[in-house]
Design a protein around this motif. Structure first.
Motif, mmCIF file in Angstrom:
data_model
loop_
_atom_site.group_PDB
_atom_site.id
_atom_site.type_symbol
_atom_site.label_atom_id
_atom_site.label_comp_id
_atom_site.label_asym_id
_atom_site.label_seq_id
_atom_site.Cartn_x
_atom_site.Cartn_y
_atom_site.Cartn_z
ATOM 1 N N GLN A 1 0.348 -1.513 0.299
ATOM 2 C CA GLN A 1 -0.029 -0.238 -0.234
ATOM 3 C C GLN A 1 0.664 1.205 -0.036
ATOM 4 N N ALA A 2 0.438 2.081 -0.240
ATOM 5 C CA ALA A 2 0.935 3.488 -0.186
ATOM 6 C C ALA A 2 1.362 4.342 1.059
ATOM 7 N N GLY A 3 2.832 4.489 0.761
ATOM 8 C CA GLY A 3 3.374 4.342 1.900
ATOM 9 C C GLY A 3 3.900 3.513 2.804
ATOM 10 N N GLY A 4 3.355 1.990 2.626
ATOM 11 C CA GLY A 4 4.365 1.309 3.017
ATOM 12 C C GLY A 4 6.258 0.947 2.149
ATOM 13 N N SER A 5 6.713 0.018 2.591
ATOM 14 C CA SER A 5 8.510 -0.096 2.656
ATOM 15 C C SER A 5 8.302 -1.806 2.109
ATOM 16 N N LEU A 6 9.684 -1.806 1.345
ATOM 17 C CA LEU A 6 10.231 -2.506 0.790
ATOM 18 C C LEU A 6 11.359 -2.754 0.387
ATOM 19 N N ARG A 7 12.483 -3.670 0.425
ATOM 20 C CA ARG A 7 13.489 -3.912 0.563
ATOM 21 C C ARG A 7 14.349 -5.023 -1.061
ATOM 22 N N LEU A 8 14.248 -4.357 -2.170
ATOM 23 C CA LEU A 8 14.497 -5.073 -3.170
ATOM 24 C C LEU A 8 16.416 -5.379 -2.778
ATOM 25 N N SER A 9 16.887 -6.568 -3.257
ATOM 26 C CA SER A 9 17.871 -7.140 -3.351
ATOM 27 C C SER A 9 18.371 -7.554 -4.443
ATOM 28 N N CYS A 10 19.993 -7.612 -4.856
ATOM 29 C CA CYS A 10 20.119 -8.453 -6.435
ATOM 30 C C CYS A 10 21.117 -8.534 -5.783
ATOM 31 N N ALA A 11 21.241 -10.145 -6.502
ATOM 32 C CA ALA A 11 22.349 -11.003 -5.988
ATOM 33 C C ALA A 11 23.488 -11.069 -6.933
ATOM 34 N N ALA A 12 24.908 -10.961 -7.330
ATOM 35 C CA ALA A 12 25.519 -11.230 -8.610
ATOM 36 C C ALA A 12 26.082 -12.331 -7.961
ATOM 37 N N SER A 13 26.695 -12.561 -8.881
ATOM 38 C CA SER A 13 27.879 -14.007 -8.991
ATOM 39 C C SER A 13 28.678 -14.167 -10.603
ATOM 40 N N GLY A 14 29.187 -14.523 -10.388
ATOM 41 C CA GLY A 14 30.345 -14.529 -11.696
ATOM 42 C C GLY A 14 31.273 -13.590 -11.938
ATOM 43 N N HIS A 15 31.791 -12.644 -11.108
ATOM 44 C CA HIS A 15 32.508 -11.421 -10.712
ATOM 45 C C HIS A 15 32.959 -11.291 -10.177
ATOM 46 N N PRO B 1 1.907 5.064 -5.305
ATOM 47 C CA PRO B 1 1.516 4.582 -6.522
ATOM 48 C C PRO B 1 2.828 4.743 -7.551
ATOM 49 N N GLU B 2 2.928 5.735 -8.492
ATOM 50 C CA GLU B 2 4.184 6.190 -8.971
ATOM 51 C C GLU B 2 5.015 5.368 -9.275
ATOM 52 N N ASP B 3 5.578 4.833 -8.016
ATOM 53 C CA ASP B 3 6.693 3.976 -7.901
ATOM 54 C C ASP B 3 6.727 2.644 -8.129
ATOM 55 N N GLN C 1 17.251 -10.116 -14.473
ATOM 56 C CA GLN C 1 15.955 -9.665 -14.589
ATOM 57 C C GLN C 1 15.417 -9.607 -13.442
ATOM 58 N N GLY C 2 13.693 -8.706 -13.596
ATOM 59 C CA GLY C 2 13.789 -7.495 -12.810
ATOM 60 C C GLY C 2 12.539 -7.995 -12.238
ATOM 61 N N THR C 3 12.474 -7.389 -11.072
ATOM 62 C CA THR C 3 11.517 -7.446 -9.941
ATOM 63 C C THR C 3 9.822 -6.764 -9.645
ATOM 64 N N GLN C 4 8.881 -7.559 -9.863
ATOM 65 C CA GLN C 4 7.689 -6.553 -9.776
ATOM 66 C C GLN C 4 7.558 -5.453 -8.584
ATOM 67 N N VAL C 5 7.131 -4.390 -8.426
ATOM 68 C CA VAL C 5 6.294 -3.590 -7.707
ATOM 69 C C VAL C 5 5.363 -2.777 -7.579
ATOM 70 N N THR C 6 4.318 -3.114 -6.950
ATOM 71 C CA THR C 6 2.978 -2.907 -6.833
ATOM 72 C C THR C 6 2.715 -1.605 -5.649
ATOM 73 N N VAL C 7 2.295 -0.206 -6.222
ATOM 74 C CA VAL C 7 1.814 0.005 -4.954
ATOM 75 C C VAL C 7 0.470 0.382 -4.924
ATOM 76 N N SER C 8 -0.579 0.429 -3.875
ATOM 77 C CA SER C 8 -1.835 0.468 -3.984
ATOM 78 C C SER C 8 -2.009 1.709 -3.696
ATOM 79 N N SER C 9 -2.663 2.341 -3.783
ATOM 80 C CA SER C 9 -3.707 4.076 -2.920
ATOM 81 C C SER C 9 -4.915 3.736 -2.632
#
Length: 123
Positions: A12-26, A87-89, A115-123
């Motif tokens: 929901q709007a006002g909430g939080s998320l933490r995205l992670s990006c795991a790397a390998s091969g370098h 919501p615009e995020d 590969q991306g990850t979907q973020v959906t913020v509802s109003s």
């Protein structure tokens, strides 16, 4: 380098998320990294970037004060903490390495794309 983003979801709007990006091969600790996002029908746009040692960070104007990029080189992971979400995020969020020699905000400097990850913020 192979990159895998995770941590997206519906919040929901006002909430939080933490995205992670795991790397390998370098040697991750030598890579400048960035987060980008792409909403439906729009171009992929810069969100934040971080230098190889975390000493430099950069943000797009409308996420400053809400998003924080960080990294853990021991775990080969870069994070994007997103607070006060709007919501615009809503978008698919991608991580990538910069080939510019610095943590650029220019999309053309980044490859490969994980590969991306979907973020959906509802109003």
């Amino acid at each position: 380098v192979q990159l895998q983003a995770s941590g997206g979801g519906l919040v929901q709007a006002g909430g939080s998320l933490r995205l992670s990006c795991a790397a390998s091969g370098h040697t991750f600790s030598s890579l400048d990294m960035g987060w980008f996002r792409q909403a439906p029908g729009k171009e992929r746009e810069f969100v934040a970037s971080i230098s190889y040692n975390g000493g430099f960070t950069s943000y797009r104007e409308d996420v400053k004060g809400r998003f924080t990029i960080s990294r853990d080189n021991a775990k080969n992971v870069v994070y994007l903490q997103m607070n006060s979400l709007k919501p615009e995020d809503t978008a698919v969020y991608y991580c990538a390495r910069s080939r510019a020699g610095w943590a650029s905000s220019n999309r053309a400097h980044y490859a490969p794309w994980g590969q991306g990850t979907q973020v959906t913020v509802s109003s």
